[in-house]
Enzyme design. Sequence first.
Site, PDB file in Angstrom:
ATOM      1  N   CYS A   1       0.807  -1.221   0.000  1.00 46.60           N
ATOM      2  CA  CYS A   1       0.000   0.000   0.000  1.00 46.60           C
ATOM      3  C   CYS A   1       0.838   1.269   0.000  1.00 46.60           C
ATOM      4  O   CYS A   1       0.555   2.217  -0.739  1.00 46.60           O
ATOM      5  CB  CYS A   1      -0.980   0.002   1.170  1.00 46.60           C
ATOM      6  SG  CYS A   1      -0.243   0.188   2.812  1.00 46.60           S
TER       7      CYS A   1
ATOM      8  N   GLU B   1     -19.646  12.567  15.550  1.00 47.83           N
ATOM      9  CA  GLU B   1     -19.032  11.361  15.003  1.00 47.83           C
ATOM     10  C   GLU B   1     -20.062  10.251  14.859  1.00 47.83           C
ATOM     11  O   GLU B   1     -20.113   9.556  13.838  1.00 47.83           O
ATOM     12  CB  GLU B   1     -17.885  10.924  15.917  1.00 47.83           C
ATOM     13  CG  GLU B   1     -17.137   9.686  15.450  1.00 47.83           C
ATOM     14  CD  GLU B   1     -17.658   8.410  16.101  1.00 47.83           C
ATOM     15  OE1 GLU B   1     -17.499   7.332  15.505  1.00 47.83           O
ATOM     16  OE2 GLU B   1     -18.239   8.516  17.200  1.00 47.83           O
TER      17      GLU B   1
ATOM     18  N   ASN C   1     -13.742   4.740  10.357  1.00 47.10           N
ATOM     19  CA  ASN C   1     -14.715   4.938  11.440  1.00 47.10           C
ATOM     20  C   ASN C   1     -15.683   3.784  11.645  1.00 47.10           C
ATOM     21  O   ASN C   1     -16.741   3.959  12.245  1.00 47.10           O
ATOM     22  CB  ASN C   1     -15.524   6.221  11.188  1.00 47.10           C
ATOM     23  CG  ASN C   1     -16.062   6.814  12.472  1.00 47.10           C
ATOM     24  OD1 ASN C   1     -15.569   6.501  13.565  1.00 47.10           O
ATOM     25  ND2 ASN C   1     -17.069   7.659  12.377  1.00 47.10           N
TER      26      ASN C   1
ATOM     27  N   HIS D   1      -2.693   1.488   6.863  1.00 49.35           N
ATOM     28  CA  HIS D   1      -2.978   1.478   5.423  1.00 49.35           C
ATOM     29  C   HIS D   1      -2.715   2.880   4.892  1.00 49.35           C
ATOM     30  O   HIS D   1      -3.087   3.874   5.513  1.00 49.35           O
ATOM     31  CB  HIS D   1      -4.411   1.055   5.142  1.00 49.35           C
ATOM     32  CG  HIS D   1      -4.726   1.018   3.674  1.00 49.35           C
ATOM     33  ND1 HIS D   1      -3.879   0.451   2.753  1.00 49.35           N
ATOM     34  CD2 HIS D   1      -5.775   1.513   2.960  1.00 49.35           C
ATOM     35  CE1 HIS D   1      -4.395   0.576   1.540  1.00 49.35           C
ATOM     36  NE2 HIS D   1      -5.542   1.228   1.644  1.00 49.35           N
TER      37      HIS D   1
ATOM     38  N   ASP E   1      -7.104   5.864  -3.752  1.00 48.59           N
ATOM     39  CA  ASP E   1      -6.337   4.728  -3.242  1.00 48.59           C
ATOM     40  C   ASP E   1      -5.999   3.794  -4.403  1.00 48.59           C
ATOM     41  O   ASP E   1      -6.893   3.296  -5.088  1.00 48.59           O
ATOM     42  CB  ASP E   1      -7.156   3.979  -2.185  1.00 48.59           C
ATOM     43  CG  ASP E   1      -6.338   2.957  -1.415  1.00 48.59           C
ATOM     44  OD1 ASP E   1      -5.198   2.668  -1.839  1.00 48.59           O
ATOM     45  OD2 ASP E   1      -6.829   2.448  -0.393  1.00 48.59           O
TER      46      ASP E   1
ATOM     47  N   GLU F   1     -13.803  11.050  18.256  1.00 47.51           N
ATOM     48  CA  GLU F   1     -14.456   9.803  18.609  1.00 47.51           C
ATOM     49  C   GLU F   1     -15.369   9.967  19.824  1.00 47.51           C
ATOM     50  O   GLU F   1     -14.993  10.597  20.817  1.00 47.51           O
ATOM     51  CB  GLU F   1     -13.420   8.715  18.911  1.00 47.51           C
ATOM     52  CG  GLU F   1     -12.718   8.174  17.681  1.00 47.51           C
ATOM     53  CD  GLU F   1     -13.578   7.216  16.882  1.00 47.51           C
ATOM     54  OE1 GLU F   1     -14.786   7.112  17.157  1.00 47.51           O
ATOM     55  OE2 GLU F   1     -13.040   6.573  15.966  1.00 47.51           O
TER      56      GLU F   1
ATOM     57  N   ASP G   1     -17.214   0.375  13.383  1.00 51.77           N
ATOM     58  CA  ASP G   1     -17.211  -0.185  14.734  1.00 51.77           C
ATOM     59  C   ASP G   1     -16.662  -1.616  14.683  1.00 51.77           C
ATOM     60  O   ASP G   1     -16.909  -2.356  13.721  1.00 51.77           O
ATOM     61  CB  ASP G   1     -18.622  -0.217  15.316  1.00 51.77           C
ATOM     62  CG  ASP G   1     -19.097   1.154  15.767  1.00 51.77           C
ATOM     63  OD1 ASP G   1     -18.268   2.089  15.762  1.00 51.77           O
ATOM     64  OD2 ASP G   1     -20.289   1.294  16.096  1.00 51.77           O
TER      65      ASP G   1
END
Length: 770
Positions: A338, A531, A469, A402, A429, A526, A471
């Site tokens: 990467c 958020e 972001n 990454h 990316d 966070e 979970d």
Amino acid sequence: MTGNQGGANYSATLGERLRREHEARRQEDREREERILNGGTTGNDASRVTRGRRSSQIPLKISAVHWYIKDNATNHRTERFELVERTTPILRRGQAFFVALRISERLFREHADDITVEFLFGSNPSPIEGTHQILKVKKTPLKDNSRWSIQLYGHDKNAITLQVRTSADAMVGIWRCQVKSNLVTTPGRPEVFQCPEDIYLLFNPWERSDTTYMPDKELLDEYVLNDKGKIWVGSYGTAAGRPWNFAQFDDSVLPCTMLLLERSVKPRSRGNPVLVSRALSKMVNSNDDRGILVGNWSGKYEDGKAPSAWTGSLAIVEDYFEKMSASGRPEPVKYGQCWVFAGVLATLCRAIGIPCRVVTNFESAHDANETLTIDRYYDDSNKELNDDPFNPGKKDSIWNFHVWNDVWMARPDLEVGGTKGYGGWQAIDATPQETSEGVFQCGPASLEAVRKGQLGMAFDVSFILAEVNADLVHWKKDREASRGWRRMNADKFSIGRMILTKQPNVFDPTGDSDRVDVLQDYKAKEGTRAERLALYTAAAGNTQIADFYGRSTSDKKGDVEFSLLDLDKIPVGDPFDIVVTLQNKSKETRTVQANIRLNSMYYTGLKAKEVKDASGKFVLRSEAKEELKMTVRPEEYMKRLVEYGIMKVSVICVVDETTQAWLAEDDFQIQKPCLQLDVKGELKIHQPASVKISFENPLDKILTNCSINYEGPGLVRTKTVPQPNAKALEEFHYEYNFVPKSIGNQRIVISFTSKELTDIIGSAVVDIVA
């Protein structure tokens, strides 16, 4: 995707010509360096082109075109391109430049001579598509940069001086120029002069009307003009900046970039930075169109070069460019990961004028089933499953780090119904993780859209949002629970711990004081309402995501407290302890089943090798506190290490009496030594110089298959030199001789690689004087 339908022959011809010119320049460089190192002199390397004069004819004869190459380059901020030194015009769109037409045999007659300057782009130039610009030479002032325009600036007996302005949305790439002359009163067949030079036209982020415009001009010094930088790698607690040479001004980079665009973007779309940057994210990897780099995360690189051995983009781009066949079927370079993909992509973007930064997301999610959650499943014996039971063949993962790129541009395509504000930084990316529109490309995704959870905004916002972001949810098999799985916990804080990039216009050659965390560009703090609102906004527009977020998020509480001691940097060859603390807060005895596992990890979050595993059942008396300790010796982990030295500790504990379950993970890094570089004395351009290289082998074994890789744009040509074996627990030394080729502040980056120890990096900054 073929961007230039019907233009394959043109692309092959253009590529073959550019490669021949490149090889001629390289041969000239090699001969010059050999003369210097052998005690010769450089002589005069300036090349002169003389053109024969033609006999007098009517209409007016144009014998040559003078591009004021260096003067225009200075005004357009392109003077650092090596192609400028090789007499190639490199200009930025939307900005005026000067050109002179050399005439012979007779004087120019302003009212009698009809002169047209034409600029042509691609294989089938078309005035309708903006790829064929026809400009009549007149005295009228230049128009604004919404269109191409030309002005007669002056003339004498030898030349006609013109000022030209391209439009701010002109196609970026290689243009050709021809001049036609005729008579006003008695026009006949025009005389045509074909300019031999390629004209490179780039994006212009200094120009307000350009969609790449960046208001803060000091940032452009970093994101367009800086050819040296850093890329952060490692684990969250042990992040380290790795020096990287972007080398966007090298004479192989622009031609290679233009050929990539020729293969991937239609000519009429090459003025759009959204489509251009998206195409480059596709062309840097080799998965669909035999792009630049082959990805490899296996740890086996015998038929190529280990990703950790690269120190910059130049060797990769140059190798790819030089091997490109005349048929247009290139040979991808082996191998990349990467951060290598991101380094090369930054080179290409900066070369063509798109502001670009390299960013590293630590604890980066790869959401394989697009739920904005990273789901881990554990069986009855507390072992993690290798597959997602609800999505066979797919499994979410968390990369230790990454790396991708942010590019700066306006997003008029997202201004729907008067809604604006989605311009600025956009994530792209080049690492081939998931397909987008059927191919391995990603972005540009507006960071503002990511921050707000606006999944409907093109391109790939949901993938980037999950990376920063999502979970992290752990599930344990439970036949009595809904869907047969009981959730142990939902961690809202583990993903996207920090996003590092180099601080603009600051460079720390020995430390990390030049790093800056841009996490706030991607998400609010966070745990804040803003958020959470971004995730709920995203869930509202996707039934699959909404299904998860609609379920209860309460976790099973218990009366035993657990904690895992975080490990930081472990020097390679040292022992270390894994310590888990258990404290019973109740008045009753608790029985705890515990399992501790240590694995070496690829940085992509995939397990490499199991290092150690310990399980047991422990009785905690009322209000008692105990420690579980697992000692790991060097001989237990050394043979199981993989590149970057990343390790993961996983601990799962279950309380029999209450069914309370607790899981914790810790990623840390086995630290390797740094390469020491010593450059002494004053370094002069085109004069012999040397650098001494050393490091101490920390292992009690011989290092075999050793090699050193050099890279330093403006200083040394990229080179890999095999080395003898390095003795165990001793210092390794080597001296390299080179010839600096550019004046100013330059940097050399060197990496050492062996079979037993890889990714040993060092860099030094030096001043080259005349």
